[in-house]
Design a protein around this motif. Structure first.
Motif, mmCIF file in Angstrom:
data_model
loop_
_atom_site.group_PDB
_atom_site.id
_atom_site.type_symbol
_atom_site.label_atom_id
_atom_site.label_comp_id
_atom_site.label_asym_id
_atom_site.label_seq_id
_atom_site.Cartn_x
_atom_site.Cartn_y
_atom_site.Cartn_z
ATOM 1 N N ARG A 135 0.591 8.360 -13.085
ATOM 2 C CA ARG A 135 0.207 7.489 -14.191
ATOM 3 C C ARG A 135 0.615 6.009 -14.283
ATOM 4 N NH1 ARG A 135 -3.475 8.801 -17.944
ATOM 5 N NH2 ARG A 135 -2.174 8.341 -19.665
ATOM 6 N N GLN A 136 1.754 5.746 -13.561
ATOM 7 C CA GLN A 136 2.086 4.384 -12.868
ATOM 8 C C GLN A 136 1.059 3.738 -12.000
ATOM 9 O OE1 GLN A 136 6.199 3.962 -11.951
ATOM 10 N NE2 GLN A 136 6.960 5.258 -13.402
ATOM 11 N N GLN A 137 0.530 4.515 -11.235
ATOM 12 C CA GLN A 137 -0.270 4.217 -10.074
ATOM 13 C C GLN A 137 -1.640 3.807 -10.719
ATOM 14 O OE1 GLN A 137 -2.390 7.014 -7.310
ATOM 15 N NE2 GLN A 137 -0.738 6.299 -6.059
ATOM 16 N N PHE A 163 -1.233 0.518 -12.941
ATOM 17 C CA PHE A 163 -1.171 -0.526 -12.065
ATOM 18 C C PHE A 163 -2.412 -0.766 -11.297
ATOM 19 C CE2 PHE A 163 -0.510 -2.345 -7.493
ATOM 20 C CZ PHE A 163 0.427 -3.256 -8.246
ATOM 21 N N LEU A 164 -3.194 -0.034 -10.940
ATOM 22 C CA LEU A 164 -4.507 -0.198 -10.157
ATOM 23 C C LEU A 164 -5.576 -0.736 -11.288
ATOM 24 C CD1 LEU A 164 -4.970 2.788 -7.739
ATOM 25 C CD2 LEU A 164 -4.407 0.581 -7.222
ATOM 26 N N LEU A 165 -5.620 -0.057 -12.245
ATOM 27 C CA LEU A 165 -6.495 -0.621 -13.486
ATOM 28 C C LEU A 165 -6.129 -2.091 -13.800
ATOM 29 C CD1 LEU A 165 -6.809 2.752 -15.681
ATOM 30 C CD2 LEU A 165 -8.781 1.711 -14.262
ATOM 31 N N ARG A 166 -4.897 -2.352 -14.016
ATOM 32 C CA ARG A 166 -4.584 -3.899 -14.310
ATOM 33 C C ARG A 166 -4.545 -4.575 -13.469
ATOM 34 N NH1 ARG A 166 -4.125 -6.628 -17.625
ATOM 35 N NH2 ARG A 166 -1.796 -7.104 -18.022
ATOM 36 N N TYR A 167 -4.031 -4.510 -12.387
ATOM 37 C CA TYR A 167 -3.925 -5.451 -11.215
ATOM 38 C C TYR A 167 -5.185 -5.361 -10.230
ATOM 39 C CZ TYR A 167 0.287 -5.901 -13.572
ATOM 40 O OH TYR A 167 1.410 -5.854 -14.666
ATOM 41 N N VAL A 189 0.793 1.680 -21.519
ATOM 42 C CA VAL A 189 0.253 0.976 -20.407
ATOM 43 C C VAL A 189 1.159 -0.077 -20.012
ATOM 44 C CG1 VAL A 189 -1.560 -0.622 -19.665
ATOM 45 C CG2 VAL A 189 -2.314 1.203 -20.917
ATOM 46 N N LYS A 190 1.841 -0.663 -20.899
ATOM 47 C CA LYS A 190 2.855 -1.936 -20.514
ATOM 48 C C LYS A 190 3.971 -1.211 -19.974
ATOM 49 C CE LYS A 190 1.536 -5.077 -24.219
ATOM 50 N NZ LYS A 190 2.026 -5.411 -25.463
ATOM 51 N N THR A 191 4.340 -0.026 -20.369
ATOM 52 C CA THR A 191 5.717 0.516 -19.695
ATOM 53 C C THR A 191 5.453 1.206 -18.418
ATOM 54 O OG1 THR A 191 6.558 1.554 -21.810
ATOM 55 C CG2 THR A 191 7.215 2.698 -20.150
ATOM 56 N N HIS A 192 4.034 1.849 -18.139
ATOM 57 C CA HIS A 192 3.671 2.387 -16.853
ATOM 58 C C HIS A 192 3.598 1.196 -16.051
ATOM 59 C CE1 HIS A 192 3.212 6.406 -17.995
ATOM 60 N NE2 HIS A 192 2.273 6.121 -18.688
ATOM 61 N N CYS A 193 2.939 -0.022 -16.291
ATOM 62 C CA CYS A 193 2.844 -1.061 -15.271
ATOM 63 C C CYS A 193 4.399 -1.748 -15.058
ATOM 64 C CB CYS A 193 1.941 -2.321 -16.189
ATOM 65 S SG CYS A 193 0.372 -1.882 -16.094
ATOM 66 N N SER A 194 5.125 -1.977 -15.985
ATOM 67 C CA SER A 194 6.467 -2.533 -15.779
ATOM 68 C C SER A 194 7.152 -1.574 -14.675
ATOM 69 C CB SER A 194 7.161 -2.518 -17.047
ATOM 70 O OG SER A 194 8.467 -2.833 -16.776
ATOM 71 N N ARG A 195 7.305 -0.311 -15.052
ATOM 72 C CA ARG A 195 7.941 0.579 -14.265
ATOM 73 C C ARG A 195 7.415 0.669 -12.645
ATOM 74 N NH1 ARG A 195 8.737 5.715 -18.133
ATOM 75 N NH2 ARG A 195 10.217 4.883 -19.486
ATOM 76 N N ASP A 234 0.961 -1.306 -0.125
ATOM 77 C CA ASP A 234 0.147 -0.034 -0.008
ATOM 78 C C ASP A 234 0.850 1.104 -0.009
ATOM 79 O OD1 ASP A 234 -2.545 1.308 0.286
ATOM 80 O OD2 ASP A 234 -1.745 1.810 2.182
ATOM 81 N N GLU A 235 1.885 1.489 0.783
ATOM 82 C CA GLU A 235 2.852 2.187 1.013
ATOM 83 C C GLU A 235 3.493 2.583 -0.467
ATOM 84 O OE1 GLU A 235 6.407 3.714 3.573
ATOM 85 O OE2 GLU A 235 5.231 2.334 4.521
ATOM 86 N N ALA A 236 3.958 1.521 -1.138
ATOM 87 C CA ALA A 236 4.738 1.475 -2.323
ATOM 88 C C ALA A 236 3.971 2.176 -3.450
ATOM 89 C CB ALA A 236 5.200 0.104 -2.764
ATOM 90 N N VAL A 237 2.494 1.777 -3.374
ATOM 91 C CA VAL A 237 1.405 2.069 -4.500
ATOM 92 C C VAL A 237 1.385 3.563 -4.380
ATOM 93 C CG1 VAL A 237 -0.819 1.925 -5.184
ATOM 94 C CG2 VAL A 237 0.548 0.029 -4.853
ATOM 95 N N LYS A 238 1.295 4.212 -3.138
ATOM 96 C CA LYS A 238 0.898 5.526 -2.841
ATOM 97 C C LYS A 238 2.148 6.517 -3.390
ATOM 98 C CE LYS A 238 -2.073 5.140 1.308
ATOM 99 N NZ LYS A 238 -1.841 5.536 2.707
ATOM 100 N N LYS A 239 3.427 5.671 -3.334
ATOM 101 C CA LYS A 239 4.630 6.411 -3.757
ATOM 102 C C LYS A 239 4.742 6.812 -5.208
ATOM 103 C CE LYS A 239 7.171 5.627 0.496
ATOM 104 N NZ LYS A 239 7.510 7.155 0.923
#
Length: 196
Positions: free
Chosen positions: A145-147, A150-154, A174-180, A136-141
């Protein structure tokens, strides 16, 4: 003169009951998305409610299967609109030398993961809860666009094409944002002694 009504071809249109059911189902996850984006519970709730109203008002005549993509696109646009308005307000506030409001930082652990699912003892339950809090802490940081990707895909389990449609970008982006996002979260966990 007699006018012909257009004939709807394709999937059946969503009923009021289907729209209400969809909104009830997505409400909690949508709130979490908005909360990650704006870091303010009241504002997040307002943005989700505004998005729900827009869906119900403007897209009630769409097929039920299109509602998830439409809603997520509306929610992301509502969040972006909030930031645009805030940017303009902050510009004027700065120019007028007034104080800007601070953003509330809440530590709200991920509620979607069941920490005791298939875990045998209290120590393992506690360890899983700690990992969930760290994720949760990592997602907040993550950058916004990556967030979002990540949230939409996973969390929402949209595929790459659907996520690209919601975010208004290419599938490659999308793939780049998710990968990062995945690399950032994994690095964050490794620094805390957890191997993803």
């Amino acid at each position: 003169m007699f006018r012909r009504q257009p004939i709807h071809e394709g999937p059946p249109l969503a009923t009021e009951k289907e729209i209400a059911g969809f909104l009830a189902e997505v409400e909690r996850r949508a709130f979490k998305h908005a909360l990650y984006a704006v870091r303010d519970e009241h504002l997040a709730l307002d943005l989700v409610q505004e998005s729900m109203m827009r869906l119900a008002d403007k897209y009630a005549g769409k097929p039920a299967e299109e509602l998830p993509l439409l809603f997520h696109r509306i929610l992301q646009n509502t969040i972006r609109d909030h930031y645009r308005r805030q940017k303009v307000r902050n510009l004027w506030s700065t120019m007028l030398s007034s104080l800007s409001s601070s953003v509330d930082e809440d530590d709200d652990p991920l509620e979607r993961i069941n920490v005791d699912d298939g875990v045998s003892g209290p120590a393992e339950v506690a360890e899983r809860a700690q990992v969930v809090a760290l994720i949760d802490e990592a997602v907040k940081k993550l950058p916004r666009r990556q967030q979002e990707a990540f949230l939409l895909r996973y969390w929402e389990e949209l595929d790459v094409a659907e996520t690209a449609q919601v975010m208004g970008c290419s599938e490659g982006s999308v793939k780049t944002h998710c990968s990062r996002a995945n690399h950032s979260i994994a690095a964050f966990l490794r620094k805390r002694g957890i191997e993803p």
